[in-house]
Design an enzyme around this catalytic site. Sequence first.
Site, PDB file in Angstrom:
ATOM      1  N   GLY A 130       0.804  -1.231   0.000  1.00  0.00           N
ATOM      2  CA  GLY A 130       0.000   0.000   0.000  1.00  0.00           C
ATOM      3  C   GLY A 130       0.828   1.269   0.000  1.00  0.00           C
ATOM      4  N   ARG A 180      -2.481  13.363  -5.895  1.00  0.00           N
ATOM      5  CA  ARG A 180      -2.771  13.436  -7.332  1.00  0.00           C
ATOM      6  C   ARG A 180      -4.117  14.123  -7.540  1.00  0.00           C
ATOM      7  NH1 ARG A 180      -2.087   8.090 -10.860  1.00  0.00           N
ATOM      8  NH2 ARG A 180      -3.798   7.249  -9.640  1.00  0.00           N
ATOM      9  N   ASP A 256      -6.661  -0.501 -16.957  1.00  0.00           N
ATOM     10  CA  ASP A 256      -6.863   0.203 -15.679  1.00  0.00           C
ATOM     11  C   ASP A 256      -6.101   1.529 -15.673  1.00  0.00           C
ATOM     12  OD1 ASP A 256      -4.734  -1.867 -15.664  1.00  0.00           O
ATOM     13  OD2 ASP A 256      -4.167  -0.889 -13.793  1.00  0.00           O
TER      14      ASP A 256
HETATM   15  P1  AMP Z   1      -0.136   0.294 -11.500  1.00  0.00           P
HETATM   16  O1  AMP Z   1       0.898  -0.604 -12.088  1.00  0.00           O
HETATM   17  O2  AMP Z   1       0.433   1.407 -10.679  1.00  0.00           O
HETATM   18  O3  AMP Z   1      -1.155   0.751 -12.470  1.00  0.00           O
HETATM   19  O4  AMP Z   1      -0.895  -0.607 -10.417  1.00  0.00           O
HETATM   20  C1  AMP Z   1      -1.583  -1.779 -10.741  1.00  0.00           C
HETATM   21  C2  AMP Z   1      -2.311  -2.294  -9.536  1.00  0.00           C
HETATM   22  O5  AMP Z   1      -1.401  -2.661  -8.504  1.00  0.00           O
HETATM   23  C3  AMP Z   1      -3.287  -1.306  -8.901  1.00  0.00           C
HETATM   24  O6  AMP Z   1      -4.387  -2.043  -8.429  1.00  0.00           O
HETATM   25  C4  AMP Z   1      -2.479  -0.753  -7.743  1.00  0.00           C
HETATM   26  O7  AMP Z   1      -3.296  -0.253  -6.718  1.00  0.00           O
HETATM   27  C5  AMP Z   1      -1.715  -1.985  -7.300  1.00  0.00           C
HETATM   28  N1  AMP Z   1      -0.487  -1.643  -6.587  1.00  0.00           N
HETATM   29  C6  AMP Z   1       0.632  -1.113  -7.112  1.00  0.00           C
HETATM   30  N2  AMP Z   1       1.563  -0.947  -6.164  1.00  0.00           N
HETATM   31  C7  AMP Z   1       1.033  -1.369  -4.995  1.00  0.00           C
HETATM   32  C8  AMP Z   1       1.508  -1.450  -3.647  1.00  0.00           C
HETATM   33  N3  AMP Z   1       2.734  -1.066  -3.295  1.00  0.00           N
HETATM   34  N4  AMP Z   1       0.659  -1.942  -2.726  1.00  0.00           N
HETATM   35  C9  AMP Z   1      -0.572  -2.348  -3.052  1.00  0.00           C
HETATM   36  N5  AMP Z   1      -1.071  -2.305  -4.299  1.00  0.00           N
HETATM   37  C10 AMP Z   1      -0.288  -1.825  -5.270  1.00  0.00           C
HETATM   38 MG    MG Z   2      -2.682   1.836 -12.498  1.00  0.00          MG
END
Ligand code: AMP
Ligand code: MG
Length: 487
Positions: A130, A180, A256
């Site tokens: 998180g 953001r 996403d």
């Molecule tokens: P992103 O690659 O940033 O688009 O993230 C893809 C998914 O992974 C989303 O659901 C994010 O909320 C989740 N996510 C990315 N980094 C973390 C993290 N450190 N802890 C929990 N969820 C994460």
């Molecule tokens: Mg994302």
Amino acid sequence: MPASAPTTPNSSGWNFDHSYARLPKMLHEHLEPTPVKEPRMVVFNHPLAQSLGLNASALAEQAAIFAGNELPEGAEPLAQAYAGHQYGHFTGLGDGRAILLGEQITPKGERFDVQLKGSGPTPFSRRGDGRAALGPMLREYIISEAMHALGIPTTRSLAVVTTGEKVFRQESLPGAVLTRIAASHIRVGTFEWAAAQRDQGALQALADHTLQRHYPELASAETPYLALLEGVMERQARLIAQWQCVGFIHGVMNTDNVALSGETIDYGPCAFMDAFDPATVFSSIDHNGRYAYGNQPQIAQWNLARLAEALLPLLHADEKQAVEIANAAIEGFKTTFEGLWLTGMRAKLGLFTEEADDRALIETLLLWMKEQKADFTNTFRALNPAAAPQEDPAFAAWHTQWQARLQRQPQSADEVQQHMRTHNPAVIPRNHKVEEALAAAVERSDLSVMQRLLEVLSKPYDPSEVQSEFTTPSSLAPGAYQTFCGT
Ligand code: AMP
Ligand code: MG
């Protein structure tokens, strides 16, 4: 009021509404950010705060708010549920490390999401912690603000604070939270999530909300959900055309990470291309080049097809007819995109009128650039109809064609030059300059390098002298620079 009176959140200018929270329950989970040990402000965006109607100078001192330790007045924090196709595969996702505080209503009556990223675990965190590391959050701040200055729709960055806690990736890194600002965080994946729940009422509520919020002029269309699909397609086509015109590579165009507002969102492994090559990829995990520069338009269309699929139940009661309607719409993307891309490229060449051979003129230049491994940004910025062509015979031949083309339009040389100046940036966030700023900030707590970079990036078209350190391409061999997802 005595000068020493504490600043109440109200005097900070927070003016929240929560229209997303009023949507069906399956779309969000209410929870608060997890407090951090020691919030410290690293960078605060004063002009953005002001445009949001916030008291910038007061808030710049309140790291606790931007760390999630204190809630601003009127906040109703939630994590958004969404799904997504990641590298082509469907997955349930959701805000795993982000919390929406609410929608700030600005003095002009605009509505913007205020979201903390890196604010602690949520029910969607899966195995993640998180949290976010300082480097990637500053990187998002720098590049999103650069995109804004380039005139490209994007989420913005209001603040980055450090947490006084470590996050563990391959190594131990300083933790940070980014605030953001976005027109909304509604993604193609949000619709995929709603569709996957097979609750047509919720899907329709989300579609109505999106129409009202981002396409109010389409809400009263005869077929509003088809109009929504077409409206999103148009904005995505426009957005990707703008990316192509500045050499921006998003790097992780999963569904996403596609916002229905038409803003660029989720700055992970993104980077700007130096030497022109459509095959350019920076992301360390994009082994097949799915999200390469030259693939971005096709991938956008693929992502929009996933949106169309999610919308099927709203397009027609009969599934077969719904599919036909969706297919016909999606097929139109290529034409829309190419028209917008041509418009963008014409502007880069100083062309005001339209001729059938313009595409060939542009493509001849791009082919030459590819063969020469010419720097994308600098080549366009240096184009000068009046300058004698270089020794290179291929370029000289192209230049002669271009000059002849310019002569067939009524605009003066001055007008052409002015047009080109405002469509060919002098500065982009060069990868080595971004890395240099991040290294200074993260490793030496020296923010001056980043502040200077932000200043230069805020005026990308400025004709005044830009120091060459900001315009020189990286000395790294093409393909040597790697980026990482901001996890
Ligand atoms: P992103 O690659 O940033 O688009 O993230 C893809 C998914 O992974 C989303 O659901 C994010 O909320 C989740 N996510 C990315 N980094 C973390 C993290 N450190 N802890 C929990 N969820 C994460
Ligand atoms: Mg994302």
